[in-house]
Design an enzyme around this catalytic site. Structure first.
Site, PDB file in Angstrom:
ATOM      1  CG  HIS A   1       1.493   0.322 -13.128  1.00 49.03           C
ATOM      2  ND1 HIS A   1       2.740  -0.408 -12.406  1.00 49.03           N
ATOM      3  CD2 HIS A   1       2.064   1.152 -13.725  1.00 49.03           C
ATOM      4  CE1 HIS A   1       3.993   0.376 -12.383  1.00 49.03           C
ATOM      5  NE2 HIS A   1       3.296   1.657 -13.199  1.00 49.03           N
TER       6      HIS A   1
ATOM      7  N   GLY B   1      10.936  11.095  -2.686  1.00 50.80           N
ATOM      8  CA  GLY B   1      11.644   9.826  -2.324  1.00 50.80           C
ATOM      9  C   GLY B   1      11.096   8.485  -2.792  1.00 50.80           C
TER      10      GLY B   1
ATOM     11  CG  ASN C   1       7.866   8.192   0.128  1.00 48.36           C
ATOM     12  OD1 ASN C   1       7.408   9.204   0.999  1.00 48.36           O
ATOM     13  ND2 ASN C   1       8.597   7.282   0.362  1.00 48.36           N
TER      14      ASN C   1
ATOM     15  CG  HIS D   1       4.121   2.292  -2.594  1.00 49.31           C
ATOM     16  ND1 HIS D   1       4.873   2.536  -3.902  1.00 49.31           N
ATOM     17  CD2 HIS D   1       5.286   2.707  -1.612  1.00 49.31           C
ATOM     18  CE1 HIS D   1       6.095   3.299  -3.688  1.00 49.31           C
ATOM     19  NE2 HIS D   1       6.423   3.234  -2.468  1.00 49.31           N
TER      20      HIS D   1
ATOM     21  CG  HIS E   1       2.444  -0.593  -8.544  1.00 47.96           C
ATOM     22  ND1 HIS E   1       2.251  -1.294  -9.373  1.00 47.96           N
ATOM     23  CD2 HIS E   1       1.425  -0.261  -7.589  1.00 47.96           C
ATOM     24  CE1 HIS E   1       1.034  -1.751  -9.216  1.00 47.96           C
ATOM     25  NE2 HIS E   1       0.425  -1.205  -8.184  1.00 47.96           N
TER      26      HIS E   1
ATOM     27  CG  ASP F   1       8.780  -1.714   2.911  1.00 52.04           C
ATOM     28  OD1 ASP F   1       8.324  -0.786   2.343  1.00 52.04           O
ATOM     29  OD2 ASP F   1      10.084  -2.042   2.809  1.00 52.04           O
TER      30      ASP F   1
ATOM     31  CB  CYS G   1       5.810  -2.638 -12.235  1.00 56.44           C
ATOM     32  SG  CYS G   1       5.167  -2.293 -10.713  1.00 56.44           S
TER      33      CYS G   1
ATOM     34  CB  CYS H   1       2.933  -5.315 -11.891  1.00 52.99           C
ATOM     35  SG  CYS H   1       2.007  -3.636 -12.223  1.00 52.99           S
TER      36      CYS H   1
ATOM     37  CG  HIS I   1       5.485   3.848   2.862  1.00 56.21           C
ATOM     38  ND1 HIS I   1       6.656   2.696   2.855  1.00 56.21           N
ATOM     39  CD2 HIS I   1       5.713   4.429   1.665  1.00 56.21           C
ATOM     40  CE1 HIS I   1       7.571   3.138   1.879  1.00 56.21           C
ATOM     41  NE2 HIS I   1       6.746   4.157   0.997  1.00 56.21           N
TER      42      HIS I   1
HETATM   43  P1  DGP Z   1       9.318   4.039  -1.915  1.00 56.97           P
HETATM   44  O1  DGP Z   1      10.633   4.526  -1.645  1.00 56.97           O
HETATM   45  O2  DGP Z   1       8.200   5.167  -1.178  1.00 56.97           O
HETATM   46  O3  DGP Z   1       8.935   4.080  -3.249  1.00 56.97           O
HETATM   47  O4  DGP Z   1       9.026   2.718  -1.111  1.00 56.97           O
HETATM   48  C1  DGP Z   1       9.216   1.734  -1.992  1.00 56.97           C
HETATM   49  C2  DGP Z   1       9.075   0.693  -0.631  1.00 56.97           C
HETATM   50  O5  DGP Z   1       9.134  -0.786  -1.220  1.00 56.97           O
HETATM   51  C3  DGP Z   1      10.460   0.477   0.186  1.00 56.97           C
HETATM   52  O6  DGP Z   1      10.085   0.913   1.565  1.00 56.97           O
HETATM   53  C4  DGP Z   1      10.967  -0.857   0.002  1.00 56.97           C
HETATM   54  C5  DGP Z   1       9.977  -1.604  -0.623  1.00 56.97           C
HETATM   55  N1  DGP Z   1       9.973  -2.707  -1.552  1.00 56.97           N
HETATM   56  C6  DGP Z   1      10.923  -2.387  -2.755  1.00 56.97           C
HETATM   57  N2  DGP Z   1      11.128  -3.847  -3.308  1.00 56.97           N
HETATM   58  C7  DGP Z   1      10.337  -4.641  -2.533  1.00 56.97           C
HETATM   59  C8  DGP Z   1      10.084  -6.008  -2.586  1.00 56.97           C
HETATM   60  O7  DGP Z   1      10.389  -6.675  -3.627  1.00 56.97           O
HETATM   61  N3  DGP Z   1       9.462  -6.489  -1.763  1.00 56.97           N
HETATM   62  C9  DGP Z   1       8.999  -6.037  -0.739  1.00 56.97           C
HETATM   63  N4  DGP Z   1       8.109  -6.565   0.100  1.00 56.97           N
HETATM   64  N5  DGP Z   1       8.997  -4.687  -0.567  1.00 56.97           N
HETATM   65  C10 DGP Z   1       9.754  -3.809  -1.349  1.00 56.97           C
END
Ligand code: DGP
Length: 114
Positions: free
Chosen positions: A46, A93, A87, A100, A98, A30, A4, A7, A102
């Site tokens: 997690h 989407g 999401n 989260h 894990h 992000d 993950c 994680c 936004h």
């Molecule tokens: P979601 O699509 O709702 O699962 O959002 C996942 C978000 O995580 C997406 O906006 C991009 C962000 N993201 C994915 N991988 C990484 C990473 O390795 N580092 C950071 N900072 N953000 C990430």
């Protein structure tokens, strides 16, 4: 969970621009910001998504919400406004499994989402 990415960010194995951390919660920028302020708030533990959360997670989820307001104030977007969104699953989407939230702000956000 070794596979993950969130994680791995929490454990320090993967890099991130960290904006907050404590013993339960973690917040970082992000990688693909969709707004001038785009911060992800996650539990260290997690949890896959809200569909997998249980009543035992209620206090943790409440702390995530309070932290979102606190970070919004620190980022200077509390007055102009912001959005907190999670999401969940395929139709929601979700791409990282894990839990989260936004935290988005710094521009006018359209509604309804696509
Ligand atoms: P979601 O699509 O709702 O699962 O959002 C996942 C978000 O995580 C997406 O906006 C991009 C962000 N993201 C994915 N991988 C990484 C990473 O390795 N580092 C950071 N900072 N953000 C990430």
């Amino acid at each position: 969970m070794d596979s993950c990415i969130f994680c791995r960010i929490v454990s320090g194995e993967a890099p991130a621009q960290v904006v907050y951390e404590d013993d339960e919660l973690f917040a970082f920028e992000d990688r693909h910001p969709a707004a001038p302020v785009h911060i992800l708030i996650i539990p260290r533990r997690h949890i896959v998504n809200l569909a997998e959360a249980t009543p035992d997670d209620a206090a943790l989820l409440g702390r995530m919400a309070v932290l979102a307001g606190e970070i919004a104030r620190r980022q200077g977007i509390a007055e102009s406004g912001f959005r907190l969104v999670t999401n969940s699953g395929r139709h929601g989407g979700q791409s990282v499994f894990h839990l989260h939230w936004h935290l988005l702000g710094g521009r006018h956000l359209g509604w309804p989402p696509g």
